[in-house]
Design an enzyme around this catalytic site. Structure first.
Site, PDB file in Angstrom:
ATOM      1  N   MET A 130       1.453  -1.125  -0.120  1.00 34.16           N
ATOM      2  CA  MET A 130      -0.586   0.137   0.209  1.00 34.16           C
ATOM      3  C   MET A 130       0.939   1.530   0.020  1.00 34.16           C
ATOM      4  SD  MET A 130      -3.064  -0.802   2.383  1.00 34.16           S
ATOM      5  CE  MET A 130      -2.717  -0.741   3.939  1.00 34.16           C
ATOM      6  N   GLY A 131       1.800   0.952  -0.609  1.00 34.01           N
ATOM      7  CA  GLY A 131       3.012   1.941  -0.234  1.00 34.01           C
ATOM      8  C   GLY A 131       3.007   2.758   0.748  1.00 34.01           C
ATOM      9  N   LEU A 148       6.607   3.623   1.420  1.00 35.60           N
ATOM     10  CA  LEU A 148       7.500   2.181   1.576  1.00 35.60           C
ATOM     11  C   LEU A 148       8.842   1.999   2.632  1.00 35.60           C
ATOM     12  CD1 LEU A 148       8.058   1.006  -1.948  1.00 35.60           C
ATOM     13  CD2 LEU A 148       6.095   0.034  -0.440  1.00 35.60           C
ATOM     14  N   HIS A 149       8.956   1.341   3.459  1.00 34.67           N
ATOM     15  CA  HIS A 149       9.881   0.820   4.110  1.00 34.67           C
ATOM     16  C   HIS A 149      11.286  -0.096   4.358  1.00 34.67           C
ATOM     17  CE1 HIS A 149       7.878  -1.802   6.430  1.00 34.67           C
ATOM     18  NE2 HIS A 149       7.016  -1.432   6.438  1.00 34.67           N
ATOM     19  N   GLY A 175      11.410  -3.423   5.607  1.00 36.80           N
ATOM     20  CA  GLY A 175      10.537  -4.367   4.886  1.00 36.80           C
ATOM     21  C   GLY A 175      10.428  -4.962   3.552  1.00 36.80           C
ATOM     22  N   HIS A 176       9.790  -3.839   2.477  1.00 37.65           N
ATOM     23  CA  HIS A 176       8.996  -4.159   2.181  1.00 37.65           C
ATOM     24  C   HIS A 176      10.225  -4.554   1.084  1.00 37.65           C
ATOM     25  CE1 HIS A 176       5.484  -1.045   3.022  1.00 37.65           C
ATOM     26  NE2 HIS A 176       5.691  -1.901   2.753  1.00 37.65           N
ATOM     27  N   GLN A 208     -10.711  -2.255   2.689  1.00 38.31           N
ATOM     28  CA  GLN A 208      -9.992  -3.155   4.037  1.00 38.31           C
ATOM     29  C   GLN A 208      -9.896  -2.590   4.798  1.00 38.31           C
ATOM     30  OE1 GLN A 208      -5.646  -3.749   2.256  1.00 38.31           O
ATOM     31  NE2 GLN A 208      -5.405  -3.439   3.939  1.00 38.31           N
ATOM     32  N   GLY A 258       5.094  -9.673   3.964  1.00 37.12           N
ATOM     33  CA  GLY A 258       5.918  -9.558   5.259  1.00 37.12           C
ATOM     34  C   GLY A 258       5.043 -10.684   6.609  1.00 37.12           C
ATOM     35  N   LYS A 264       5.300  -9.925   9.544  1.00 38.72           N
ATOM     36  CA  LYS A 264       4.073  -9.055  10.493  1.00 38.72           C
ATOM     37  C   LYS A 264       2.420  -9.196  10.545  1.00 38.72           C
ATOM     38  CE  LYS A 264       3.151  -4.554  10.904  1.00 38.72           C
ATOM     39  NZ  LYS A 264       2.112  -4.180  11.085  1.00 38.72           N
TER      40      LYS A 264
HETATM   41  O1  PAF Z   1      -0.749  -6.083   3.693  1.00 43.44           O
HETATM   42  C1  PAF Z   1      -0.692  -4.822   2.968  1.00 43.44           C
HETATM   43  O2  PAF Z   1       0.489  -3.716   3.047  1.00 43.44           O
HETATM   44  C2  PAF Z   1      -1.570  -5.058   2.179  1.00 43.44           C
HETATM   45  O3  PAF Z   1      -2.863  -5.544   3.258  1.00 43.44           O
HETATM   46  C3  PAF Z   1      -2.668  -6.191   1.019  1.00 43.44           C
HETATM   47  C4  PAF Z   1      -1.418  -7.016   1.462  1.00 43.44           C
HETATM   48  C5  PAF Z   1      -1.124  -4.834  -0.208  1.00 43.44           C
HETATM   49  C6  PAF Z   1      -3.183  -5.651   0.334  1.00 43.44           C
HETATM   50  O4  PAF Z   1      -3.832  -4.089   0.406  1.00 43.44           O
END
Ligand code: PAF
Length: 285
Positions: free
Chosen positions: A30-31, A33-34, A36-37, A61, A148, A150
């Site tokens: 979901m952007g 970014l750190h 971990g991503h 969500q 991840g 987490k």
């Molecule tokens: O973990 C996330 O960042 C979100 O839940 C995901 C998997 C990108 C779905 O929107």
């Protein structure tokens, strides 16, 4: 790095790569970014011919409107970071591109995994996650997707989604990345006030102490101990702490020595909700 905003252009790019028998490692995000991503993207790149990332703040969500509106968005920096780890393509769709005109989640049956922990506190959250992950999987059709740990419950639910939809995609969970003081990396950490940021490492410290008690004290007394620790804390409010079977995500009445267990926690640091978890059987991951 190629930047795609439309499904059809990304699908064309992917078909071209698939025709050349290239494997695709995919990291949905979901952007904001750190590290971990970025470690997931590096892994995707190492194990596949191509690494593809999506950046999409998925409205279905979020059960909390304010959390959605205030979710950090750092797209220019995200693109720079992805370029720095040699990501091949990033998909940054609009809400309309994904949902057309009706922003609603599909209903899923994840064999009960969705009713545990986060499912008790975030209404409809996993239907939203299932909807977007399934949609992204159908567009990207990756060989392997990386998540991840987490969001351990999310990881188990995505494994279940793939099992139930028969999508030919391997799902890999990767270790939690932590700041030097132990706080699990999360895009939401950027929204913590200075005092809540200073207080937040207490979460992981408490998980580590609870882990030491596992096998010596029974689960209920560990839970009670954690609850008391948070009652004494002036800045952090515990939402839940539980010890659950890694596969069923349920809290077993009796610990099965053959099963793996994990402690899960959700805490409010002011307005920001933080989650974390620790494996209780093996060395902490
Ligand atoms: O973990 C996330 O960042 C979100 O839940 C995901 C998997 C990108 C779905 O929107």
């Amino acid at each position: 790095m190629k930047i795609f905003k439309s499904k059809s252009n990304l699908k064309k790019y992917i078909s071209g790569k698939k025709a050349l028998e290239k494997s695709i490692g995919f990291v949905p995000t979901m952007g904001a970014l750190h590290k971990g991503h970025l470690s997931l993207v590096k892994r995707a790149k190492k194990k596949n011919d191509l690494a593809v990332v999506s950046i999409f703040v998925n409205p279905t969500q979020f059960d909390n409107k304010e959390d959605l509106e205030k979710y950090p968005q750092t797209i220019d920096n995200d693109i720079k970071l992805l370029e720095s780890v040699n990501c091949d393509a990033v998909f940054i769709p609009s809400v309309e591109e994904i949902y057309d005109s009706s922003i609603v989640a599909e209903k899923f049956d994840f064999d009960g995994l969705e009713y545990q922990m986060e499912g008790k506190f975030r209404d409809g959250h996993f239907d939203g996650v299932g909807t977007i992950v399934k949609a992204l999987f159908e567009i990207v059709m990756p060989t392997t997707a990386y998540f991840g740990k987490k969001d351990f419950q999310q990881l188990q639910i995505i494994k279940k989604l793939v099992e139930k939809t028969h999508l030919p995609i391997k799902i890999k969970g990767r270790p939690i990345f932590r700041e030097d003081d132990g706080l699990a990396m999360s895009s939401r950490n950027a929204r913590l006030t200075k005092e809540h940021r200073e207080a937040a490492p207490f979460i992981y410290k408490t998980l580590k102490k609870a882990k030491k008690k596992f096998g010596i004290e029974n689960a209920n007394s560990i839970i009670e101990w954690v609850e008391n620790e948070f009652k004494k804390h002036p800045l952090l409010e515990l939402e839940y702490f539980t010890i659950a079977n890694e596969v069923t995500l349920k809290s077993d009445e009796k610990i099965d020595p053959k099963s793996k267990y994990r402690a899960f926690i959700a805490v409010y640091a002011g307005e920001i909700r933080l989650i974390d978890n620790v494996g209780f059987k093996r060395k902490n991951k």
